[in-house]
Scaffold this active site. Sequence first.
Site, mmCIF file in Angstrom:
data_model
loop_
_atom_site.group_PDB
_atom_site.id
_atom_site.type_symbol
_atom_site.label_atom_id
_atom_site.label_comp_id
_atom_site.label_asym_id
_atom_site.label_seq_id
_atom_site.Cartn_x
_atom_site.Cartn_y
_atom_site.Cartn_z
ATOM 1 N N ILE A 94 1.345 43.372 -3.370
ATOM 2 C CA ILE A 94 2.700 42.884 -3.649
ATOM 3 C C ILE A 94 2.792 42.416 -5.101
ATOM 4 O O ILE A 94 3.810 42.611 -5.773
ATOM 5 C CB ILE A 94 3.113 41.759 -2.668
ATOM 6 C CG1 ILE A 94 2.879 42.190 -1.231
ATOM 7 C CG2 ILE A 94 4.581 41.378 -2.867
ATOM 8 C CD1 ILE A 94 3.149 41.125 -0.191
ATOM 9 N N ASN A 140 -8.899 37.495 -9.852
ATOM 10 C CA ASN A 140 -10.371 37.560 -10.006
ATOM 11 C C ASN A 140 -10.946 38.844 -9.413
ATOM 12 O O ASN A 140 -12.153 39.005 -9.303
ATOM 13 C CB ASN A 140 -11.027 36.326 -9.383
ATOM 14 C CG ASN A 140 -10.882 36.307 -7.873
ATOM 15 O OD1 ASN A 140 -10.273 37.203 -7.283
ATOM 16 N ND2 ASN A 140 -11.438 35.300 -7.229
ATOM 17 N N ASP A 198 -11.178 32.760 -11.440
ATOM 18 C CA ASP A 198 -11.131 32.170 -10.107
ATOM 19 C C ASP A 198 -10.257 30.918 -10.199
ATOM 20 O O ASP A 198 -10.626 29.948 -10.871
ATOM 21 C CB ASP A 198 -12.553 31.800 -9.650
ATOM 22 C CG ASP A 198 -12.560 31.289 -8.216
ATOM 23 O OD1 ASP A 198 -13.605 31.359 -7.566
ATOM 24 O OD2 ASP A 198 -11.477 30.840 -7.752
ATOM 25 N N ALA A 255 -1.953 35.017 -5.286
ATOM 26 C CA ALA A 255 -3.417 35.068 -5.089
ATOM 27 C C ALA A 255 -3.837 34.205 -3.906
ATOM 28 O O ALA A 255 -3.678 32.977 -3.933
ATOM 29 C CB ALA A 255 -4.123 34.592 -6.371
ATOM 30 N N LYS A 290 -5.912 36.825 2.804
ATOM 31 C CA LYS A 290 -4.795 36.991 3.752
ATOM 32 C C LYS A 290 -5.160 37.757 5.016
ATOM 33 O O LYS A 290 -4.279 38.237 5.739
ATOM 34 C CB LYS A 290 -3.651 37.690 3.032
ATOM 35 C CG LYS A 290 -3.984 39.085 2.556
ATOM 36 C CD LYS A 290 -2.775 39.974 2.711
ATOM 37 C CE LYS A 290 -3.199 41.395 2.843
ATOM 38 N NZ LYS A 290 -2.251 42.228 3.532
ATOM 39 N N SER A 301 4.721 33.447 4.276
ATOM 40 C CA SER A 301 4.644 34.549 5.240
ATOM 41 C C SER A 301 5.336 34.164 6.533
ATOM 42 O O SER A 301 5.410 32.990 6.893
ATOM 43 C CB SER A 301 3.167 34.853 5.512
ATOM 44 O OG SER A 301 3.030 35.648 6.662
ATOM 45 N N TYR A 306 -5.584 31.348 8.370
ATOM 46 C CA TYR A 306 -4.753 31.980 7.320
ATOM 47 C C TYR A 306 -3.319 31.438 7.420
ATOM 48 O O TYR A 306 -2.760 30.962 6.439
ATOM 49 C CB TYR A 306 -4.750 33.502 7.460
ATOM 50 C CG TYR A 306 -3.579 34.141 6.758
ATOM 51 C CD1 TYR A 306 -2.497 34.619 7.481
ATOM 52 C CD2 TYR A 306 -3.535 34.205 5.374
ATOM 53 C CE1 TYR A 306 -1.390 35.168 6.838
ATOM 54 C CE2 TYR A 306 -2.441 34.751 4.721
ATOM 55 C CZ TYR A 306 -1.364 35.222 5.460
ATOM 56 O OH TYR A 306 -0.281 35.753 4.816
ATOM 57 N N LYS A 337 -0.865 28.898 4.872
ATOM 58 C CA LYS A 337 0.505 29.161 4.405
ATOM 59 C C LYS A 337 1.417 27.982 4.770
ATOM 60 O O LYS A 337 2.260 27.561 3.974
ATOM 61 C CB LYS A 337 1.033 30.461 5.014
ATOM 62 C CG LYS A 337 0.390 31.719 4.421
ATOM 63 C CD LYS A 337 0.596 31.802 2.914
ATOM 64 C CE LYS A 337 -0.056 33.037 2.305
ATOM 65 N NZ LYS A 337 0.059 33.071 0.835
ATOM 66 N N VAL A 350 -3.315 51.556 19.353
ATOM 67 C CA VAL A 350 -2.117 50.723 19.468
ATOM 68 C C VAL A 350 -2.550 49.533 20.309
ATOM 69 O O VAL A 350 -2.993 49.710 21.456
ATOM 70 C CB VAL A 350 -0.968 51.503 20.162
ATOM 71 C CG1 VAL A 350 0.177 50.545 20.521
ATOM 72 C CG2 VAL A 350 -0.474 52.622 19.255
HETATM 73 C C1 WQD Z 1 1.513 44.750 13.112
HETATM 74 C C2 WQD Z 1 1.550 45.265 14.538
HETATM 75 C C3 WQD Z 1 -0.510 44.948 15.737
HETATM 76 C C4 WQD Z 1 -2.968 47.721 13.431
HETATM 77 C C5 WQD Z 1 -0.236 40.299 9.424
HETATM 78 C C6 WQD Z 1 -0.194 38.886 8.905
HETATM 79 C C7 WQD Z 1 1.000 38.715 8.017
HETATM 80 C C8 WQD Z 1 0.916 39.724 6.924
HETATM 81 C C9 WQD Z 1 0.928 41.133 7.537
HETATM 82 C C10 WQD Z 1 -0.216 38.925 4.998
HETATM 83 C C11 WQD Z 1 0.842 44.320 15.510
HETATM 84 C C12 WQD Z 1 -0.196 46.427 15.562
HETATM 85 C C13 WQD Z 1 -1.902 46.957 13.873
HETATM 86 C C14 WQD Z 1 -3.483 48.749 14.267
HETATM 87 C C15 WQD Z 1 -1.842 48.202 15.920
HETATM 88 N N1 WQD Z 1 -0.257 39.506 6.179
HETATM 89 N N2 WQD Z 1 -1.356 47.207 15.093
HETATM 90 N N3 WQD Z 1 -2.898 48.951 15.481
HETATM 91 O O1 WQD Z 1 -0.398 41.097 12.300
HETATM 92 O O2 WQD Z 1 2.123 41.480 12.145
HETATM 93 O O3 WQD Z 1 0.905 40.512 10.215
HETATM 94 O O4 WQD Z 1 -0.233 41.221 8.368
HETATM 95 O O5 WQD Z 1 0.701 38.664 4.320
HETATM 96 O O6 WQD Z 1 0.979 37.424 7.465
HETATM 97 O O7 WQD Z 1 -0.038 38.024 10.012
HETATM 98 O O8 WQD Z 1 0.573 42.892 10.790
HETATM 99 O O9 WQD Z 1 0.138 45.272 10.447
HETATM 100 O O10 WQD Z 1 -1.745 43.794 11.325
HETATM 101 O O11 WQD Z 1 0.145 44.367 12.821
HETATM 102 O O12 WQD Z 1 -1.327 48.408 17.039
HETATM 103 O O13 WQD Z 1 -4.463 49.472 13.929
HETATM 104 O O14 WQD Z 1 0.806 46.494 14.584
HETATM 105 O O15 WQD Z 1 -1.027 44.691 17.035
HETATM 106 O O16 WQD Z 1 1.555 44.363 16.739
HETATM 107 P P1 WQD Z 1 0.785 41.457 11.494
HETATM 108 P P2 WQD Z 1 -0.305 44.118 11.291
#
Ligand code: WQD
Length: 338
Positions: free
Chosen positions: A13, A33, A59, A83, A86, A126, A151, A155, A218
């Site tokens: 981002i 870093n 850092d 930074a 996450k 987030s 995490y 935030k 999934v």
């Molecule tokens: C999205 C959906 C998974 C991978 C996290 C952090 C958030 C931000 C984004 C930092 C969920 C499903 C995922 C896969 C799947 N991070 N999934 N198979 O967990 O909503 O958010 O990442 O900024 O703060 O919490 O994102 O993309 O991991 O998952 O089915 O191989 O996709 O179960 O329902 P999430 P995600």
Amino acid sequence: MGTILVTGGCGYIGAHTIVDLLENGFEVVSADNLSRASEHSLSGIEKITGKKIKNYCVDLTDAKATENIFIENPSIIGIIHFAAYKAVGESVEKPLEYYENNIFSLVHLLKMAVKYNAKHFIFSSSCTVYGNPDAIPVTEQTELKPAASPYGATKQMGETIVRDTAFIQPLSTILLRYFNPVGAHPSTAIGELPIGRPQNLVPAITQTAIGKLDTMNVYGDDYDTRDGSCIRDYIHVCDIAHAHTLALQYSIKNNQVKSCEVFNLGTGNGITVLEAIKAFEKVAGVSLNYKIGPRRAGDIVAIYANNDFAVKKLSWEIKYSLEDMMRTAWAWEQSLVK
Ligand code: WQD
């Protein structure tokens, strides 16, 4: 217009935001870093904008090294602080690394913002701060539930630290709560570079489609949603990036002090995992090799944004559709194998 310090400027981002800031007339320096990103992003930024960005490989938990950035760049008027570590799962395994990195760096930057009058401070937050909300879509006033991971806790704490500092110090601060950033710059010069096996959905989709992964899971289709899979608010990284430029311009124009405002950065559309996969298959013209697996610990069932406040107060317009997100993510993945 003054110089903006973008921390995490080599990240996903961060790099997209630097492009948008440069295209809107700001000068930028980066501090990264490179623990979770590569300088590859800087050449991508130069390819798009024609501008070379200086990156301080520092850092930010090192207070002296952090201060040196401000000593060398007296024209810094604002900070966009990306930074941070996450990865939700990793934060459960290594909580102290997450608290040390994410909190110490924030405290040092806020101290420098006050000391060097870098009064416009934008914090990368987030939707994770909402935890598992009782009602959706969530607004900025929706009650924050206990964080589901260290995490998410960093935030929530980060927002509190910024708010408490802005209460007493002459800073104009903005908390931006991202939903699920996906996709890549249309030029394919910059994009997401997950380290190791991707945790997030869209890079898992594109790496499976291109053959880097044999298959993907999934994580559950037995949730109480329209097709049984989880609902999220996927938003193009360029829409997120432009919202940062708008937030900065809003802060400079309003010239507030001791202020802290919160904005949801989501599209307002909830999309299920299976719908996201179908959108990708349609755009890429491929049939994705995925399996329905067990639920993933820590996942919430559904969340998406009410983004009215950001749309109205920042004059923010969502430009990219779900298909655009998938198309640019796919083009980026394909560019990595060329
Ligand atoms: C999205 C959906 C998974 C991978 C996290 C952090 C958030 C931000 C984004 C930092 C969920 C499903 C995922 C896969 C799947 N991070 N999934 N198979 O967990 O909503 O958010 O990442 O900024 O703060 O919490 O994102 O993309 O991991 O998952 O089915 O191989 O996709 O179960 O329902 P999430 P995600």
